[in-house]
Design a protein around this motif. Sequence first.
Motif, PDB file in Angstrom:
ATOM      1  N   HIS A  89      32.312  -0.012 -63.563  1.00 36.99           N
ATOM      2  CA  HIS A  89      32.403  -1.297 -64.271  1.00 36.99           C
ATOM      3  C   HIS A  89      33.846  -1.654 -64.638  1.00 36.99           C
ATOM      4  O   HIS A  89      34.797  -0.957 -64.275  1.00 36.99           O
ATOM      5  CB  HIS A  89      31.515  -1.268 -65.509  1.00 36.99           C
ATOM      6  CG  HIS A  89      30.786  -2.560 -65.746  1.00 36.99           C
ATOM      7  ND1 HIS A  89      31.394  -3.796 -65.628  1.00 36.99           N
ATOM      8  CD2 HIS A  89      29.498  -2.812 -66.094  1.00 36.99           C
ATOM      9  CE1 HIS A  89      30.517  -4.743 -65.899  1.00 36.99           C
ATOM     10  NE2 HIS A  89      29.356  -4.175 -66.175  1.00 36.99           N
TER      11      HIS A  89
ATOM     12  N   ALA B   6      33.873  -1.325 -70.025  1.00 35.92           N
ATOM     13  CA  ALA B   6      32.429  -1.509 -69.893  1.00 35.92           C
ATOM     14  C   ALA B   6      31.756  -0.251 -69.341  1.00 35.92           C
ATOM     15  O   ALA B   6      32.377   0.566 -68.659  1.00 35.92           O
ATOM     16  CB  ALA B   6      32.122  -2.705 -69.002  1.00 35.92           C
TER      17      ALA B   6
ATOM     18  N   MET C 193      25.782  -2.149 -68.594  1.00 38.97           N
ATOM     19  CA  MET C 193      26.105  -3.571 -68.723  1.00 38.97           C
ATOM     20  C   MET C 193      25.881  -4.282 -67.392  1.00 38.97           C
ATOM     21  O   MET C 193      26.766  -4.900 -66.817  1.00 38.97           O
ATOM     22  CB  MET C 193      27.535  -3.736 -69.244  1.00 38.97           C
ATOM     23  CG  MET C 193      27.662  -3.331 -70.712  1.00 38.97           C
ATOM     24  SD  MET C 193      29.360  -3.356 -71.322  1.00 38.97           S
ATOM     25  CE  MET C 193      29.099  -3.558 -73.087  1.00 38.97           C
TER      26      MET C 193
ATOM     27  N   MET D  67      29.772  -9.060 -74.798  1.00 38.48           N
ATOM     28  CA  MET D  67      29.845  -7.616 -74.981  1.00 38.48           C
ATOM     29  C   MET D  67      29.136  -7.167 -76.258  1.00 38.48           C
ATOM     30  O   MET D  67      28.483  -6.118 -76.272  1.00 38.48           O
ATOM     31  CB  MET D  67      31.292  -7.159 -74.943  1.00 38.48           C
ATOM     32  CG  MET D  67      31.961  -7.515 -73.628  1.00 38.48           C
ATOM     33  SD  MET D  67      33.538  -6.719 -73.312  1.00 38.48           S
ATOM     34  CE  MET D  67      32.985  -5.153 -72.622  1.00 38.48           C
TER      35      MET D  67
ATOM     36  N   THR E 123      25.338  -7.478 -75.388  1.00 41.89           N
ATOM     37  CA  THR E 123      24.901  -6.507 -74.391  1.00 41.89           C
ATOM     38  C   THR E 123      24.912  -5.097 -74.962  1.00 41.89           C
ATOM     39  O   THR E 123      24.059  -4.263 -74.644  1.00 41.89           O
ATOM     40  CB  THR E 123      25.795  -6.592 -73.140  1.00 41.89           C
ATOM     41  OG1 THR E 123      25.839  -7.947 -72.685  1.00 41.89           O
ATOM     42  CG2 THR E 123      25.249  -5.725 -72.018  1.00 41.89           C
ATOM     43  N   HIS E 124      25.867  -4.814 -75.828  1.00 48.38           N
ATOM     44  CA  HIS E 124      25.901  -3.519 -76.519  1.00 48.38           C
ATOM     45  C   HIS E 124      24.602  -3.288 -77.284  1.00 48.38           C
ATOM     46  O   HIS E 124      23.995  -2.208 -77.217  1.00 48.38           O
ATOM     47  CB  HIS E 124      27.100  -3.492 -77.460  1.00 48.38           C
ATOM     48  CG  HIS E 124      27.075  -2.398 -78.479  1.00 48.38           C
ATOM     49  ND1 HIS E 124      26.988  -1.061 -78.143  1.00 48.38           N
ATOM     50  CD2 HIS E 124      27.119  -2.439 -79.833  1.00 48.38           C
ATOM     51  CE1 HIS E 124      26.989  -0.335 -79.246  1.00 48.38           C
ATOM     52  NE2 HIS E 124      27.061  -1.146 -80.277  1.00 48.38           N
TER      53      HIS E 124
ATOM     54  N   ALA F 177      23.291  -1.405 -73.986  1.00 50.83           N
ATOM     55  CA  ALA F 177      24.421  -0.502 -73.738  1.00 50.83           C
ATOM     56  C   ALA F 177      24.896   0.144 -75.034  1.00 50.83           C
ATOM     57  O   ALA F 177      26.030  -0.074 -75.483  1.00 50.83           O
ATOM     58  CB  ALA F 177      25.556  -1.260 -73.059  1.00 50.83           C
TER      59      ALA F 177
ATOM     60  N   TRP G 279      28.454   1.906 -75.357  1.00 50.85           N
ATOM     61  CA  TRP G 279      29.706   1.150 -75.366  1.00 50.85           C
ATOM     62  C   TRP G 279      30.271   1.114 -76.782  1.00 50.85           C
ATOM     63  O   TRP G 279      29.536   0.968 -77.764  1.00 50.85           O
ATOM     64  CB  TRP G 279      29.488  -0.277 -74.865  1.00 50.85           C
ATOM     65  CG  TRP G 279      30.731  -1.106 -74.869  1.00 50.85           C
ATOM     66  CD1 TRP G 279      31.712  -1.123 -73.930  1.00 50.85           C
ATOM     67  CD2 TRP G 279      31.138  -2.047 -75.892  1.00 50.85           C
ATOM     68  NE1 TRP G 279      32.706  -2.005 -74.285  1.00 50.85           N
ATOM     69  CE2 TRP G 279      32.383  -2.583 -75.481  1.00 50.85           C
ATOM     70  CE3 TRP G 279      30.577  -2.468 -77.087  1.00 50.85           C
ATOM     71  CZ2 TRP G 279      33.065  -3.534 -76.236  1.00 50.85           C
ATOM     72  CZ3 TRP G 279      31.248  -3.409 -77.849  1.00 50.85           C
ATOM     73  CH2 TRP G 279      32.480  -3.937 -77.419  1.00 50.85           C
TER      74      TRP G 279
END
Length: 301
Positions: free
Chosen positions: A36, A40, A44, A198, A201-202, A206, A209
Amino acid sequence: MRHDIEFKTEDGTTLRGWHYVPGGDGPKFPTVVMSHGFSAVKEMYLDHYAEALAGVGVASVVYDNRNLGASDGLPRQEVDPLQQIRDYRDAITYAETLPQTDAERIGVFGSSYSGGHVLVVAALDRRVKCVASQVPLISGHRNARRLVRADQFAGLRALFDQDRRARLRGEPPMTMPIISEDPAGPAALPTADSWSFMSATHLLRAPSWKNEITLRSVEMFGEYEPGAHIAYISPTPLLMIVALQDHLTVADEALAAYERALEPKKLVLLKGGHFDAYVQDFHIAGTAVSDWFRQHLVTAG
């Protein structure tokens, strides 16, 4: 079918990720190696690209970059582009050892920071038979000058120098946030869409991350010039996916770099911004990536 994997790089660091293998006839498949972008981790949305590839008969080796996510490496949360390029090449070597891999049909895919990495890898490593570069970084210096206000650049340079002196004294590397909800706050990726994508998505998919990066990673970003290699990729087929509203890895730099690339090449344009390729424009980006590798690794093989 997805399996957890781990492998060692040439310097002994263990990288961890997934091996996707298509169903159906085998036993050997064309295989794409991917990692990534800046900070990242694989969760993700790299799984979506690997699944799309599996659907057209292409296996993939997906891994977290060293110092991040599930992979080993120190210092944690450091992103060294040249080391990540060496790791890509070690991942190709690992992929060659897998019994499901057709070693004569290996490709690389990268997005954002790793979209720049795969330009370099494809130019240097002729084991790579096909490359797809999505919303890539082209010039760290010019991109940094677009992201950091001119009146703040001298202060950032002073921090780099302060960090360098501190490390020489044996102190740990200085760190900074990767994203900030406050547009004026300190952040390595100082854009509103970086925060939105981000942070969400974390939380959604994810958890490994972390919103932290070494200051040295930001300094290395500004020194990194992957676009300098783009004319050397040919005759390896190059797909570039550019988001026209991308102001993180800016679209005009990517378009200018594409013009410097030699044939065979293909350009796919997305109407949205940098992170739209992963979700709302994935039906375009994912199809373009899987079609490209099917054309050059499956059909041509």
